[in-house]
Design a protein around this motif. Structure first.
Motif, PDB file in Angstrom:
ATOM      1  N   ALA A  91       0.817  -1.215   0.000  1.00  0.00           N
ATOM      2  CA  ALA A  91       0.000   0.000   0.000  1.00  0.00           C
ATOM      3  C   ALA A  91       0.850   1.264   0.000  1.00  0.00           C
ATOM      4  O   ALA A  91       0.410   2.316  -0.475  1.00  0.00           O
ATOM      5  CB  ALA A  91      -0.947  -0.002   1.200  1.00  0.00           C
ATOM      6  N   LEU A  92       2.074   1.175   0.493  1.00  0.00           N
ATOM      7  CA  LEU A  92       2.954   2.351   0.506  1.00  0.00           C
ATOM      8  C   LEU A  92       3.431   2.737  -0.895  1.00  0.00           C
ATOM      9  O   LEU A  92       3.991   3.813  -1.076  1.00  0.00           O
ATOM     10  CB  LEU A  92       4.151   2.124   1.428  1.00  0.00           C
ATOM     11  CG  LEU A  92       3.814   2.130   2.922  1.00  0.00           C
ATOM     12  CD1 LEU A  92       5.023   1.729   3.741  1.00  0.00           C
ATOM     13  CD2 LEU A  92       3.287   3.484   3.356  1.00  0.00           C
ATOM     14  N   ARG A  93       3.192   1.876  -1.866  1.00  0.00           N
ATOM     15  CA  ARG A  93       3.516   2.238  -3.253  1.00  0.00           C
ATOM     16  C   ARG A  93       2.543   3.291  -3.790  1.00  0.00           C
ATOM     17  O   ARG A  93       2.845   3.964  -4.768  1.00  0.00           O
ATOM     18  CB  ARG A  93       3.464   0.997  -4.141  1.00  0.00           C
ATOM     19  CG  ARG A  93       4.612   0.061  -3.903  1.00  0.00           C
ATOM     20  CD  ARG A  93       4.665  -1.008  -4.990  1.00  0.00           C
ATOM     21  NE  ARG A  93       5.474  -2.102  -4.520  1.00  0.00           N
ATOM     22  CZ  ARG A  93       5.031  -3.331  -4.320  1.00  0.00           C
ATOM     23  NH1 ARG A  93       3.785  -3.655  -4.588  1.00  0.00           N
ATOM     24  NH2 ARG A  93       5.834  -4.264  -3.865  1.00  0.00           N
ATOM     25  N   LEU A  94       1.387   3.398  -3.158  1.00  0.00           N
ATOM     26  CA  LEU A  94       0.389   4.396  -3.564  1.00  0.00           C
ATOM     27  C   LEU A  94       0.796   5.744  -2.980  1.00  0.00           C
ATOM     28  O   LEU A  94       0.861   5.921  -1.760  1.00  0.00           O
ATOM     29  CB  LEU A  94      -1.005   3.994  -3.065  1.00  0.00           C
ATOM     30  CG  LEU A  94      -1.509   2.633  -3.526  1.00  0.00           C
ATOM     31  CD1 LEU A  94      -2.742   2.235  -2.746  1.00  0.00           C
ATOM     32  CD2 LEU A  94      -1.787   2.666  -5.017  1.00  0.00           C
ATOM     33  N   ASP A 150      -0.552   8.768  -2.588  1.00  0.00           N
ATOM     34  CA  ASP A 150      -1.412   9.477  -1.639  1.00  0.00           C
ATOM     35  C   ASP A 150      -1.462   8.777  -0.289  1.00  0.00           C
ATOM     36  O   ASP A 150      -1.450   9.427   0.755  1.00  0.00           O
ATOM     37  CB  ASP A 150      -2.825   9.647  -2.210  1.00  0.00           C
ATOM     38  CG  ASP A 150      -2.858  10.622  -3.378  1.00  0.00           C
ATOM     39  OD1 ASP A 150      -1.896  11.405  -3.537  1.00  0.00           O
ATOM     40  OD2 ASP A 150      -3.854  10.612  -4.127  1.00  0.00           O
ATOM     41  N   PHE A 151      -1.512   7.448  -0.306  1.00  0.00           N
ATOM     42  CA  PHE A 151      -1.501   6.724   0.969  1.00  0.00           C
ATOM     43  C   PHE A 151      -0.161   6.898   1.663  1.00  0.00           C
ATOM     44  O   PHE A 151      -0.106   7.053   2.888  1.00  0.00           O
ATOM     45  CB  PHE A 151      -1.802   5.234   0.780  1.00  0.00           C
ATOM     46  CG  PHE A 151      -1.660   4.468   2.072  1.00  0.00           C
ATOM     47  CD1 PHE A 151      -2.598   4.626   3.072  1.00  0.00           C
ATOM     48  CD2 PHE A 151      -0.576   3.638   2.284  1.00  0.00           C
ATOM     49  CE1 PHE A 151      -2.458   3.953   4.285  1.00  0.00           C
ATOM     50  CE2 PHE A 151      -0.431   2.960   3.492  1.00  0.00           C
ATOM     51  CZ  PHE A 151      -1.372   3.119   4.492  1.00  0.00           C
ATOM     52  N   ARG A 152       0.929   6.874   0.910  1.00  0.00           N
ATOM     53  CA  ARG A 152       2.261   7.051   1.490  1.00  0.00           C
ATOM     54  C   ARG A 152       2.369   8.410   2.189  1.00  0.00           C
ATOM     55  O   ARG A 152       2.870   8.505   3.314  1.00  0.00           O
ATOM     56  CB  ARG A 152       3.340   6.904   0.410  1.00  0.00           C
ATOM     57  CG  ARG A 152       4.743   6.890   0.931  1.00  0.00           C
ATOM     58  CD  ARG A 152       5.775   6.541  -0.142  1.00  0.00           C
ATOM     59  NE  ARG A 152       5.676   7.379  -1.331  1.00  0.00           N
ATOM     60  CZ  ARG A 152       5.268   6.959  -2.531  1.00  0.00           C
ATOM     61  NH1 ARG A 152       4.912   5.708  -2.712  1.00  0.00           N
ATOM     62  NH2 ARG A 152       5.225   7.783  -3.547  1.00  0.00           N
ATOM     63  N   ILE A 153       1.858   9.447   1.553  1.00  0.00           N
ATOM     64  CA  ILE A 153       1.867  10.781   2.162  1.00  0.00           C
ATOM     65  C   ILE A 153       1.023  10.788   3.437  1.00  0.00           C
ATOM     66  O   ILE A 153       1.433  11.329   4.465  1.00  0.00           O
ATOM     67  CB  ILE A 153       1.369  11.844   1.157  1.00  0.00           C
ATOM     68  CG1 ILE A 153       2.397  12.018   0.039  1.00  0.00           C
ATOM     69  CG2 ILE A 153       1.087  13.176   1.852  1.00  0.00           C
ATOM     70  CD1 ILE A 153       1.893  12.824  -1.149  1.00  0.00           C
ATOM     71  N   LEU A 154      -0.149  10.185   3.369  1.00  0.00           N
ATOM     72  CA  LEU A 154      -1.018  10.109   4.544  1.00  0.00           C
ATOM     73  C   LEU A 154      -0.332   9.324   5.657  1.00  0.00           C
ATOM     74  O   LEU A 154      -0.346   9.739   6.824  1.00  0.00           O
ATOM     75  CB  LEU A 154      -2.356   9.459   4.184  1.00  0.00           C
ATOM     76  CG  LEU A 154      -3.323   9.253   5.357  1.00  0.00           C
ATOM     77  CD1 LEU A 154      -3.793  10.592   5.916  1.00  0.00           C
ATOM     78  CD2 LEU A 154      -4.514   8.403   4.909  1.00  0.00           C
ATOM     79  N   SER A 177      -9.813  -1.412  -2.838  1.00  0.00           N
ATOM     80  CA  SER A 177     -10.308  -2.432  -1.903  1.00  0.00           C
ATOM     81  C   SER A 177      -9.353  -3.617  -1.735  1.00  0.00           C
ATOM     82  O   SER A 177      -9.220  -4.147  -0.640  1.00  0.00           O
ATOM     83  CB  SER A 177     -11.693  -2.911  -2.326  1.00  0.00           C
ATOM     84  OG  SER A 177     -11.647  -3.471  -3.616  1.00  0.00           O
ATOM     85  N   GLU A 178      -8.663  -4.016  -2.794  1.00  0.00           N
ATOM     86  CA  GLU A 178      -7.772  -5.175  -2.692  1.00  0.00           C
ATOM     87  C   GLU A 178      -6.521  -4.889  -1.851  1.00  0.00           C
ATOM     88  O   GLU A 178      -5.841  -5.822  -1.438  1.00  0.00           O
ATOM     89  CB  GLU A 178      -7.382  -5.709  -4.080  1.00  0.00           C
ATOM     90  CG  GLU A 178      -6.596  -4.754  -4.950  1.00  0.00           C
ATOM     91  CD  GLU A 178      -7.476  -3.798  -5.764  1.00  0.00           C
ATOM     92  OE1 GLU A 178      -6.901  -2.971  -6.497  1.00  0.00           O
ATOM     93  OE2 GLU A 178      -8.719  -3.869  -5.656  1.00  0.00           O
ATOM     94  N   GLN A 179      -6.217  -3.622  -1.581  1.00  0.00           N
ATOM     95  CA  GLN A 179      -5.045  -3.279  -0.771  1.00  0.00           C
ATOM     96  C   GLN A 179      -5.424  -2.664   0.578  1.00  0.00           C
ATOM     97  O   GLN A 179      -4.550  -2.295   1.352  1.00  0.00           O
ATOM     98  CB  GLN A 179      -4.139  -2.302  -1.532  1.00  0.00           C
ATOM     99  CG  GLN A 179      -3.432  -2.953  -2.696  1.00  0.00           C
ATOM    100  CD  GLN A 179      -2.486  -1.983  -3.372  1.00  0.00           C
ATOM    101  OE1 GLN A 179      -2.856  -0.857  -3.675  1.00  0.00           O
ATOM    102  NE2 GLN A 179      -1.271  -2.440  -3.600  1.00  0.00           N
TER     103      GLN A 179
END
Length: 172
Positions: free
Chosen positions: A7-10, A12-16, A135-137
């Protein structure tokens, strides 16, 4: 290991995730520092208890509302507002300490306000995770979020202790 941090590859999620980690790190550091300052001011454990209790009371009473608002309001605005209020409290308390006008009552009030913002900040950040991650991540993202929370809960007080030890060693 690639799946562990998928998920950290995303972006926006990484920034969050990074911002949440550092936000919570500061929050847990502040709990230790406020407790030490409260004890230093009065030399009593009850002053420490009042500061910590104010934070916990706010989170207990406002937590359900924080979750409800996170579902109804724009999460990014709620996060930004909560962070702004918390930063303002930090600055006001720091100014009070620097000018020698700090009192246990100010610490307890600041702790109450920070507990209130935390009650809104936590659910909003979690809800934003669901919005940002497919959803899958999501399971991976939520697990990584919990790892970050746990790490900040452990590292925050440790870092605060190191800063306090450094400050006290310089004062003597």
């Amino acid at each position: 290991m690639a799946g562990t941090f998928a998920a950290l590859r995303l972006r926006d999620f990484r920034i969050l995730w990074i911002s949440t980690f550092f936000s919570f790190l500061a929050f847990f550091m502040s709990t230790v520092v406020q407790s030490v300052v409260a004890f230093d001011l009065r030399g009593s454990n009850s002053s420490v208890g009042s500061v910590v209790a104010a934070q916990g009371l706010a989170m207990l009473l406002l937590g359900p509302f924080g979750g409800a608002l996170a579902d109804r309001l724009r999460k990014r605005r709620l996060i930004a507002a909560s962070q702004s209020v918390t930063a303002t409290v930090f600055l006001l308390l720091a100014f009070s300490v620097a000018t020698g006008t700090i009192r246990v009552e100010y610490l307890a009030l600041g702790s109450l306000v920070m507990g209130a913002t935390f009650a809104f900040l936590g659910p909003a950040r979690q809800a934003l995770t669901v919005d940002l991650v497919p959803s899958e991540q999501r399971g991976n993202a939520l697990a990584l979020t919990q790892v970050g929370h746990s790490a900040s809960r452990v590292l925050g007080p440790a870092v605060a202790g190191l800063f306090l030890a450094w400050a006290f060693s310089r004062a003597t």
